[in-house]
Design an enzyme around this catalytic site. Structure first.
Site, PDB file in Angstrom:
ATOM      1  N   LYS A 103    -118.413 -83.899 -54.876  1.00 22.97           N
ATOM      2  CA  LYS A 103    -117.366 -84.791 -55.729  1.00 22.97           C
ATOM      3  C   LYS A 103    -116.736 -85.514 -54.912  1.00 22.97           C
ATOM      4  CE  LYS A 103    -116.747 -85.613 -60.189  1.00 22.97           C
ATOM      5  NZ  LYS A 103    -117.265 -85.382 -61.481  1.00 22.97           N
TER       6      LYS A 103
HETATM    7  P1  NAD Z   1    -113.672 -93.160 -68.156  1.00 20.82           P
HETATM    8  O1  NAD Z   1    -112.905 -93.811 -66.942  1.00 20.82           O
HETATM    9  O2  NAD Z   1    -114.912 -94.306 -68.658  1.00 20.82           O
HETATM   10  O3  NAD Z   1    -112.851 -93.112 -69.302  1.00 20.82           O
HETATM   11  C1  NAD Z   1    -111.548 -92.216 -69.267  1.00 20.82           C
HETATM   12  C2  NAD Z   1    -110.953 -92.349 -70.609  1.00 20.82           C
HETATM   13  O4  NAD Z   1    -110.050 -91.479 -70.501  1.00 20.82           O
HETATM   14  C3  NAD Z   1    -110.405 -93.810 -70.832  1.00 20.82           C
HETATM   15  O5  NAD Z   1    -110.388 -94.204 -72.320  1.00 20.82           O
HETATM   16  C4  NAD Z   1    -109.001 -93.710 -70.342  1.00 20.82           C
HETATM   17  O6  NAD Z   1    -108.080 -94.567 -71.234  1.00 20.82           O
HETATM   18  C5  NAD Z   1    -108.771 -92.101 -71.005  1.00 20.82           C
HETATM   19  N1  NAD Z   1    -107.731 -91.542 -70.661  1.00 20.82           N
HETATM   20  C6  NAD Z   1    -107.088 -91.530 -69.179  1.00 20.82           C
HETATM   21  N2  NAD Z   1    -105.992 -90.647 -69.040  1.00 20.82           N
HETATM   22  C7  NAD Z   1    -105.850 -90.264 -70.265  1.00 20.82           C
HETATM   23  C8  NAD Z   1    -104.791 -89.264 -70.943  1.00 20.82           C
HETATM   24  N3  NAD Z   1    -103.832 -88.603 -70.165  1.00 20.82           N
HETATM   25  N4  NAD Z   1    -105.073 -88.883 -72.376  1.00 20.82           N
HETATM   26  C9  NAD Z   1    -105.864 -89.469 -73.003  1.00 20.82           C
HETATM   27  N5  NAD Z   1    -106.994 -90.219 -72.444  1.00 20.82           N
HETATM   28  C10 NAD Z   1    -106.768 -90.713 -71.180  1.00 20.82           C
HETATM   29  O7  NAD Z   1    -114.469 -92.036 -67.649  1.00 20.82           O
HETATM   30  P2  NAD Z   1    -115.597 -91.089 -68.004  1.00 20.82           P
HETATM   31  O8  NAD Z   1    -116.686 -91.523 -67.404  1.00 20.82           O
HETATM   32  O9  NAD Z   1    -115.774 -91.389 -69.632  1.00 20.82           O
HETATM   33  O10 NAD Z   1    -115.092 -89.495 -67.966  1.00 20.82           O
HETATM   34  C11 NAD Z   1    -114.139 -88.959 -68.779  1.00 20.82           C
HETATM   35  C12 NAD Z   1    -114.239 -87.363 -68.267  1.00 20.82           C
HETATM   36  O11 NAD Z   1    -115.706 -87.022 -68.837  1.00 20.82           O
HETATM   37  C13 NAD Z   1    -113.832 -87.107 -67.062  1.00 20.82           C
HETATM   38  O12 NAD Z   1    -113.128 -85.857 -67.306  1.00 20.82           O
HETATM   39  C14 NAD Z   1    -115.122 -87.046 -66.355  1.00 20.82           C
HETATM   40  O13 NAD Z   1    -114.999 -85.920 -65.153  1.00 20.82           O
HETATM   41  C15 NAD Z   1    -115.937 -86.332 -67.299  1.00 20.82           C
HETATM   42  N6  NAD Z   1    -117.555 -86.455 -67.275  1.00 20.82           N
HETATM   43  C16 NAD Z   1    -117.986 -87.931 -66.968  1.00 20.82           C
HETATM   44  C17 NAD Z   1    -119.398 -88.000 -66.835  1.00 20.82           C
HETATM   45  C18 NAD Z   1    -119.973 -89.462 -66.707  1.00 20.82           C
HETATM   46  O14 NAD Z   1    -121.194 -89.321 -66.660  1.00 20.82           O
HETATM   47  N7  NAD Z   1    -119.266 -90.287 -66.705  1.00 20.82           N
HETATM   48  C19 NAD Z   1    -120.098 -86.763 -66.713  1.00 20.82           C
HETATM   49  C20 NAD Z   1    -119.588 -85.453 -66.752  1.00 20.82           C
HETATM   50  C21 NAD Z   1    -118.325 -85.176 -67.023  1.00 20.82           C
END
Ligand code: NAD
Length: 412
Positions: A103
């Site tokens: 990561k």
């Molecule tokens: P992103 O940056 O696209 O979106 C994050 C979202 O969370 C945004 O809407 C933001 O406003 C919101 N957010 C941030 N802080 C917050 C809080 N305290 N309370 C509520 N909402 C909040 O990120 P993403 O890629 O959608 O990732 C989200 C989660 O999914 C993370 O934990 C990430 O590690 C996990 N994840 C992502 C992927 C991927 O393919 N992008 C894969 C596996 C896991």
């Protein structure tokens, strides 16, 4: 605030208590193989230079190249990246794909940067770390606040520095830069496939009510996919809080409103609610899709969901896990529920290395096959052990990791 790496180590210890592994295997899994911290200088638009702290943690490569996203966030630190890297090692083993775990991140609030500064920072991360990256070594991807456009910039920088034109060092790229069909939706669609296998086992109604925390790539797409399959999305949120309407929200209208106004404030026919309150709604399915450490010992007693699907990484602490298990509320763990992203990232890497481009139907069919098969395996193992799905998934991963590591370590 829990230390996420301590939580990840505790999850490991709890799984090993159920299914012991060789001591040297456990020692290796407790210790990331390589951790790099870098200082990234960026000439800001003001003309001054600012230094940003960047990281790459390569946790374990027993099953393949290190694989895992890059996060840009003001709270990102080495312990968070370590935890996320360990979870990637477990996740790639649960999904049974030929990757290890890693990561990366930068401590930064990207919303405060201009597009030029953001590009310079993204290129700076690659300039500082390219010697430890590569298609056969370490293959990063998007995570919180990084996206296909940033992956394209990073790929371009990597190609300039190394001459490698395969594009296989970063996944989650735009389609016309070697990205895979289906990658943007993959984490959320994979989560749907997992849910679809488990819904009957946990008595979830055919048209469940769903609350989703976070509406970025993962949360926003999950809202659309679940709604397309008949779910009623009653609450959504961003980092500033959420909105709720128990009769259901029009997901596309919420997304367009947020795009147009930059906020959920003033969205018609819905009440405003805080992110903590969203977690406590009486819904069939609660989907944390933002950050770690959301369901904790402090608020777990107020959780009223019938089931929790962890699309975020690390949203539930071990203490909360135990309380939910005792109350019969199943938690579908991140290491299974959100593995769809890394599965399709691995398809992207494979396509880049072979010079192929698979159709979206092909990608999604392969994704469904893997997610459904491994979900059934986790459900069965948790049932045999009389434990929760997280421990069941960890146990399967530990067996696969131990088997891989024993090929390279002296037998006793
Ligand atoms: P992103 O940056 O696209 O979106 C994050 C979202 O969370 C945004 O809407 C933001 O406003 C919101 N957010 C941030 N802080 C917050 C809080 N305290 N309370 C509520 N909402 C909040 O990120 P993403 O890629 O959608 O990732 C989200 C989660 O999914 C993370 O934990 C990430 O590690 C996990 N994840 C992502 C992927 C991927 O393919 N992008 C894969 C596996 C896991």
């Amino acid at each position: 605030m829990n230390n996420p790496f301590e939580d990840a180590l505790l999850q490991l210890t709890r799984a090993v208590a159920l299914r012991p592994v060789r001591e040297d295997v456990l020692l290796r899994l407790r210790s990331p193989e390589r951790e790099v911290s870098v200082a990234i200088p960026v000439v800001m638009d003001s003309g001054s230079t600012q230094i940003f702290e960047g990281y790459r943690v390569q946790h374990n490569h027993a099953r393949g190249p290190y694989k895992g996203g890059i996060r840009f966030h003001p709270d990102t630190n080495k312990d968070e990246v370590r935890a996320l890297a360990l979870w990637m090692t477990i996740k790639t083993a649960v999904a049974n794909i030929p990757m290890g775990g890693g990561k990366g991140g930068i401590t930064v609030d990207p919303k405060k940067l201009s597009p030029r500064e953001l590009e310079a920072l993204s290129r700076g991360w690659v300039q500082a770390l390219y010697p430890v990256l590569g298609p056969r070594l370490d293959v990063p991807a998007p995570d919180v606040n990084t996206n296909p456009a940033i992956m394209a910039i990073m790929t371009d920088e990597y190609t300039k520095l190394t001459g490698d034109t395969t594009g296989a060092t970063f996944t989650g790229k735009p389609l016309d830069r070697g990205g895979s069909e289906g990658r943007t939706l993959a984490t959320s669609l994979g989560g749907w496939f997992v849910f679809d296998v488990l819904r009957d086992a946990f008595g979830v109604p055919a048209e469940p009510t769903v609350a989703i925390q976070g509406m970025g790539n993962v949360g926003g797409n999950a809202a659309r996919i679940f709604a397309q399959h008949g779910a009623r999305i009653v609450a959504m949120s961003d980092s500033h809080g959420g909105i709720v309407n128990m009769d259901g929200l029009d997901v596309d209208a919420v997304e367009s409103y947020k795009q147009e106004h930059g906020t959920l404030d003033g969205f018609p026919n819905a009440q405003r609610l805080g992110n903590e309150d969203l977690l406590e709604l009486p819904v069939d399915v609660l989907i944390p899709a933002a950050l770690e450490d959301q369901i904790t010992g402090e608020n777990v007693g107020r959780i009223h969901a019938r089931m929790i699907l962890e699309l975020a990484n690390g949203p539930t602490t071990p203490e909360a896990d135990d309380a939910l298990f005792a109350r019969g509320i199943p938690v579908v763990p991140d290491i299974l529920a959100n593995a769809g992203g890394v599965v399709v990232s691995t398809f992207e890497w494979e396509q880049n290395l072979k010079g192929e481009h698979w159709s979206e139907a092909d990608v999604n069919a392969r994704l469904q096959e893997i997610m459904s098969r491994e979900t059934r395996a986790v459900l069965a193992r948790a049932g045999e052990l009389g434990t929760d799905l997280r421990r069941g998934a960890f146990v399967i991963a530990l067996e696969r990791l131990e088997s891989a590591m024993m090929q390279e370590m002296p037998r006793r």
